[in-house]
Design a protein around this motif. Structure first.
Motif, PDB file in Angstrom:
ATOM      1  N   GLY A 156       0.823  -1.217   0.000  1.00  0.00           N
ATOM      2  CA  GLY A 156       0.000   0.000   0.000  1.00  0.00           C
ATOM      3  C   GLY A 156       0.850   1.257   0.000  1.00  0.00           C
ATOM      4  N   ALA A 157       1.942   1.234   0.784  1.00  0.00           N
ATOM      5  CA  ALA A 157       2.836   2.400   0.826  1.00  0.00           C
ATOM      6  C   ALA A 157       3.489   2.649  -0.526  1.00  0.00           C
ATOM      7  CB  ALA A 157       3.901   2.195   1.903  1.00  0.00           C
ATOM      8  N   CYS A 158       3.863   1.565  -1.198  1.00  0.00           N
ATOM      9  CA  CYS A 158       4.479   1.704  -2.532  1.00  0.00           C
ATOM     10  C   CYS A 158       3.472   2.234  -3.555  1.00  0.00           C
ATOM     11  CB  CYS A 158       5.044   0.363  -3.001  1.00  0.00           C
ATOM     12  SG  CYS A 158       6.496  -0.197  -2.086  1.00  0.00           S
ATOM     13  N   LEU A 159       2.218   1.782  -3.456  1.00  0.00           N
ATOM     14  CA  LEU A 159       1.188   2.252  -4.386  1.00  0.00           C
ATOM     15  C   LEU A 159       0.909   3.740  -4.199  1.00  0.00           C
ATOM     16  CD1 LEU A 159      -1.383  -0.697  -4.385  1.00  0.00           C
ATOM     17  CD2 LEU A 159       0.066   0.024  -6.272  1.00  0.00           C
ATOM     18  N   THR A 160       0.772   4.169  -2.947  1.00  0.00           N
ATOM     19  CA  THR A 160       0.507   5.594  -2.707  1.00  0.00           C
ATOM     20  C   THR A 160       1.704   6.444  -3.108  1.00  0.00           C
ATOM     21  OG1 THR A 160       1.238   5.331  -0.408  1.00  0.00           O
ATOM     22  CG2 THR A 160      -1.136   5.176  -0.840  1.00  0.00           C
ATOM     23  N   PHE A 195       1.665   6.979  -6.845  1.00  0.00           N
ATOM     24  CA  PHE A 195       0.714   8.021  -7.225  1.00  0.00           C
ATOM     25  C   PHE A 195       1.095   9.389  -6.644  1.00  0.00           C
ATOM     26  CE2 PHE A 195      -2.008   4.273  -7.912  1.00  0.00           C
ATOM     27  CZ  PHE A 195      -2.518   4.585  -9.166  1.00  0.00           C
ATOM     28  N   LYS A 196       2.300   9.448  -6.052  1.00  0.00           N
ATOM     29  CA  LYS A 196       2.857  10.690  -5.494  1.00  0.00           C
ATOM     30  C   LYS A 196       1.985  11.280  -4.377  1.00  0.00           C
ATOM     31  CE  LYS A 196       5.268  11.847  -9.783  1.00  0.00           C
ATOM     32  NZ  LYS A 196       5.500  12.837 -10.860  1.00  0.00           N
ATOM     33  N   LEU A 197       1.354  10.372  -3.611  1.00  0.00           N
ATOM     34  CA  LEU A 197       0.541  10.810  -2.477  1.00  0.00           C
ATOM     35  C   LEU A 197       1.347  10.795  -1.182  1.00  0.00           C
ATOM     36  CD1 LEU A 197      -2.758   8.867  -3.281  1.00  0.00           C
ATOM     37  CD2 LEU A 197      -2.275  11.280  -3.732  1.00  0.00           C
ATOM     38  N   THR A 198       2.357   9.928  -1.123  1.00  0.00           N
ATOM     39  CA  THR A 198       3.218   9.832   0.050  1.00  0.00           C
ATOM     40  C   THR A 198       4.652   9.585  -0.411  1.00  0.00           C
ATOM     41  OG1 THR A 198       2.860   7.442   0.221  1.00  0.00           O
ATOM     42  CG2 THR A 198       1.366   8.868   1.476  1.00  0.00           C
ATOM     43  N   PRO A 199       5.638   9.793   0.479  1.00  0.00           N
ATOM     44  CA  PRO A 199       7.029   9.469   0.115  1.00  0.00           C
ATOM     45  C   PRO A 199       7.207   7.956  -0.045  1.00  0.00           C
ATOM     46  CG  PRO A 199       6.929  10.900   2.057  1.00  0.00           C
ATOM     47  CD  PRO A 199       5.540  10.414   1.805  1.00  0.00           C
ATOM     48  N   TRP A 200       8.265   7.562  -0.746  1.00  0.00           N
ATOM     49  CA  TRP A 200       8.556   6.139  -0.905  1.00  0.00           C
ATOM     50  C   TRP A 200       8.966   5.541   0.444  1.00  0.00           C
ATOM     51  CZ3 TRP A 200       7.565   3.026  -4.907  1.00  0.00           C
ATOM     52  CH2 TRP A 200       7.274   3.621  -6.132  1.00  0.00           C
ATOM     53  N   PRO A 201       8.683   4.245   0.666  1.00  0.00           N
ATOM     54  CA  PRO A 201       9.071   3.604   1.934  1.00  0.00           C
ATOM     55  C   PRO A 201      10.576   3.705   2.172  1.00  0.00           C
ATOM     56  CG  PRO A 201       7.583   2.192   0.678  1.00  0.00           C
ATOM     57  CD  PRO A 201       7.952   3.331  -0.225  1.00  0.00           C
ATOM     58  N   GLU A 202      10.958   3.762   3.443  1.00  0.00           N
ATOM     59  CA  GLU A 202      12.365   3.843   3.787  1.00  0.00           C
ATOM     60  C   GLU A 202      13.051   2.493   3.587  1.00  0.00           C
ATOM     61  OE1 GLU A 202      12.775   5.435   7.684  1.00  0.00           O
ATOM     62  OE2 GLU A 202      11.519   7.197   7.265  1.00  0.00           O
ATOM     63  N   LEU A 203      14.380   2.496   3.686  1.00  0.00           N
ATOM     64  CA  LEU A 203      15.168   1.292   3.403  1.00  0.00           C
ATOM     65  C   LEU A 203      14.796   0.139   4.324  1.00  0.00           C
ATOM     66  CD1 LEU A 203      17.470  -0.061   1.859  1.00  0.00           C
ATOM     67  CD2 LEU A 203      19.068   0.890   3.550  1.00  0.00           C
ATOM     68  N   ALA A 262      10.289  -6.126   4.013  1.00  0.00           N
ATOM     69  CA  ALA A 262       9.441  -6.767   3.005  1.00  0.00           C
ATOM     70  C   ALA A 262      10.172  -7.929   2.347  1.00  0.00           C
ATOM     71  CB  ALA A 262       9.027  -5.740   1.958  1.00  0.00           C
ATOM     72  N   SER A 263      11.471  -7.760   2.137  1.00  0.00           N
ATOM     73  CA  SER A 263      12.262  -8.835   1.539  1.00  0.00           C
ATOM     74  C   SER A 263      12.279 -10.066   2.438  1.00  0.00           C
ATOM     75  CB  SER A 263      13.698  -8.355   1.286  1.00  0.00           C
ATOM     76  OG  SER A 263      13.709  -7.243   0.415  1.00  0.00           O
ATOM     77  N   LEU A 264      12.383  -9.845   3.763  1.00  0.00           N
ATOM     78  CA  LEU A 264      12.357 -10.974   4.699  1.00  0.00           C
ATOM     79  C   LEU A 264      11.003 -11.686   4.677  1.00  0.00           C
ATOM     80  CD1 LEU A 264      14.227  -9.640   7.874  1.00  0.00           C
ATOM     81  CD2 LEU A 264      14.977 -11.423   6.305  1.00  0.00           C
ATOM     82  N   VAL A 265       9.919 -10.909   4.557  1.00  0.00           N
ATOM     83  CA  VAL A 265       8.586 -11.517   4.471  1.00  0.00           C
ATOM     84  C   VAL A 265       8.493 -12.399   3.230  1.00  0.00           C
ATOM     85  CG1 VAL A 265       6.123 -11.082   4.223  1.00  0.00           C
ATOM     86  CG2 VAL A 265       7.478  -9.644   5.731  1.00  0.00           C
ATOM     87  N   ILE A 266       8.986 -11.914   2.111  1.00  0.00           N
ATOM     88  CA  ILE A 266       8.936 -12.669   0.856  1.00  0.00           C
ATOM     89  C   ILE A 266       9.779 -13.951   0.967  1.00  0.00           C
ATOM     90  CG2 ILE A 266       9.591 -12.616  -1.595  1.00  0.00           C
ATOM     91  CD1 ILE A 266       8.907  -9.601  -1.523  1.00  0.00           C
ATOM     92  N   ILE A 267      10.957 -13.847   1.605  1.00  0.00           N
ATOM     93  CA  ILE A 267      11.792 -15.027   1.803  1.00  0.00           C
ATOM     94  C   ILE A 267      11.059 -16.037   2.693  1.00  0.00           C
ATOM     95  CG2 ILE A 267      13.930 -15.869   2.850  1.00  0.00           C
ATOM     96  CD1 ILE A 267      15.217 -13.189   2.039  1.00  0.00           C
ATOM     97  N   GLY A 268      10.370 -15.533   3.729  1.00  0.00           N
ATOM     98  CA  GLY A 268       9.602 -16.419   4.604  1.00  0.00           C
ATOM     99  C   GLY A 268       8.501 -17.141   3.846  1.00  0.00           C
ATOM    100  N   ILE A 269       7.810 -16.443   2.961  1.00  0.00           N
ATOM    101  CA  ILE A 269       6.775 -17.073   2.134  1.00  0.00           C
ATOM    102  C   ILE A 269       7.389 -18.166   1.266  1.00  0.00           C
ATOM    103  CG2 ILE A 269       5.142 -16.686   0.249  1.00  0.00           C
ATOM    104  CD1 ILE A 269       4.754 -13.838   1.370  1.00  0.00           C
ATOM    105  N   ALA A 270       8.546 -17.876   0.679  1.00  0.00           N
ATOM    106  CA  ALA A 270       9.225 -18.863  -0.184  1.00  0.00           C
ATOM    107  C   ALA A 270       9.598 -20.115   0.613  1.00  0.00           C
ATOM    108  CB  ALA A 270      10.462 -18.242  -0.797  1.00  0.00           C
ATOM    109  N   PHE A 271      10.043 -19.925   1.866  1.00  0.00           N
ATOM    110  CA  PHE A 271      10.388 -21.083   2.709  1.00  0.00           C
ATOM    111  C   PHE A 271       9.173 -21.983   2.917  1.00  0.00           C
ATOM    112  CE2 PHE A 271      14.423 -19.269   3.551  1.00  0.00           C
ATOM    113  CZ  PHE A 271      15.180 -20.175   4.262  1.00  0.00           C
ATOM    114  N   ILE A 272       8.017 -21.376   3.165  1.00  0.00           N
ATOM    115  CA  ILE A 272       6.802 -22.164   3.439  1.00  0.00           C
ATOM    116  C   ILE A 272       6.318 -22.873   2.180  1.00  0.00           C
ATOM    117  CG2 ILE A 272       4.374 -22.001   4.093  1.00  0.00           C
ATOM    118  CD1 ILE A 272       5.176 -19.719   5.960  1.00  0.00           C
TER     119      ILE A 272
END
Length: 287
Positions: A253-257, A260-268, A274-284
């Motif tokens: 959601g933060a990336c989408l907003t 559309f230039k409604l909010t700043p991009w997410p911080e590092l 998010a990368s850790l969440v994706i890796i966790g999904i891949a493990f499962i």
């Protein structure tokens, strides 16, 4: 400025109603496919399955109540604790599912457990903000955690019910049962809500002409693509993987907003989490 400034309770009621309408064409398509396609000649029609299977009816009813509290507890928690805490505790149902499987003696693969832990650590990293704890914030955290328990119940029952009910039909039944519950919650809450078309306080305010565009977005994108899309994923992914997918919602959601230039991009740190969440999904998924 097409996004309305309304309370969370009103927004939840609007989403439930618009999602119900948005999924009707899908229900019609699935019903026709079951009755006309030779591929489903040995499949019991969903209306017959509901009529003859009392256990299935209870599963749908309990899943609907669980989904309602899952959403409502988040709204309550936001009044007492931070957004990050409310979201994390409200979406910890992956851990709840793992604990249930351990207590039930069904066993958990080490890779699944590692995937859940990586996902939760990633979510904490992504949404970490310095804050101070207080009795009211702890109450908010506990309220969100009860919603997580309801989420685990909803996810588990959805997995079982989807063996007999198509995705659109199950979505429709959840919302048909949940919509009146949200109306009752709103009418019994302290806010000045009404059964009107008011864009500010009306529980049917999405029907106001100036709200139609937002209503389409709420029903088609948030409801049909988001909610029903997750239910469709039960045909392809394990329940634990779907639980972790939900942890990506605020980051996406933060990336989408930001796009559309409604909010700043997410911080590092958010992107690393998010990368850790994706890796966790891949493990499962690969376990």
């Amino acid at each position: 400025h097409w996004k309305p400034q309304v309370s969370g309770v009103v927004l939840a009621a609007w989403k439930t109603q618009t999602w119900t309408l948005a999924v009707v064409p899908m229900v019609m398509h699935e019903t026709l496919r079951q009755t006309r396609s030779s591929e489903y000649s040995n499949t019991v029609l969903w209306t017959t399955a509901l009529r003859n299977d009392s256990r299935l009816r209870w599963h749908v009813a309990v899943a609907s109540c669980a989904q309602m509290w899952w959403s409502a507890s988040m709204l309550v928690a936001l009044r007492f604790t931070s957004v990050s805490n409310a979201f994390l505790f409200n979406n910890a149902h992956g851990i709840m599912l793992v604990l249930y499987r351990i207590l039930a003696g069904s066993g958990v693969h080490k890779q699944e457990l590692l995937g859940v832990l990586l996902g939760l650590i990633g979510a904490v990293v992504a949404m970490w903000t310095p804050s101070t704890s207080s009795p009211s914030s702890r109450f908010g955290d506990l309220t969100a955690l009860t919603g997580s328990l309801a989420g685990a119940v909803c996810v588990s029952l959805t997995r079982e019910a989807r063996d007999k009910l198509p995705s659109g039909v199950f979505s429709f039944l959840l919302n048909v049962l949940g919509a009146p519950l949200f109306l009752l919650i709103a009418l019994s809450s302290p806010g000045a809500y009404s059964l009107s078309l008011s864009p500010e306080t009306g529980l049917f305010g999405w029907l106001a002409p100036e709200m139609i565009l937002f209503a389409v977005f709420l029903g088609a994108v948030c409801g049909l693509m988001g909610g029903t899309g997750l239910i469709v994923l039960f045909d392809f992914l394990p329940s634990l993987a779907i639980s972790l997918v939900m942890l990506l919602e605020p980051i996406v959601g933060a990336c989408l907003t930001a796009a559309f230039k409604l909010t700043p991009w997410p911080e590092l740190h958010a992107l690393c989490g998010a990368s850790l969440v994706i890796i966790g999904i891949a493990f499962i998924v690969t376990s």
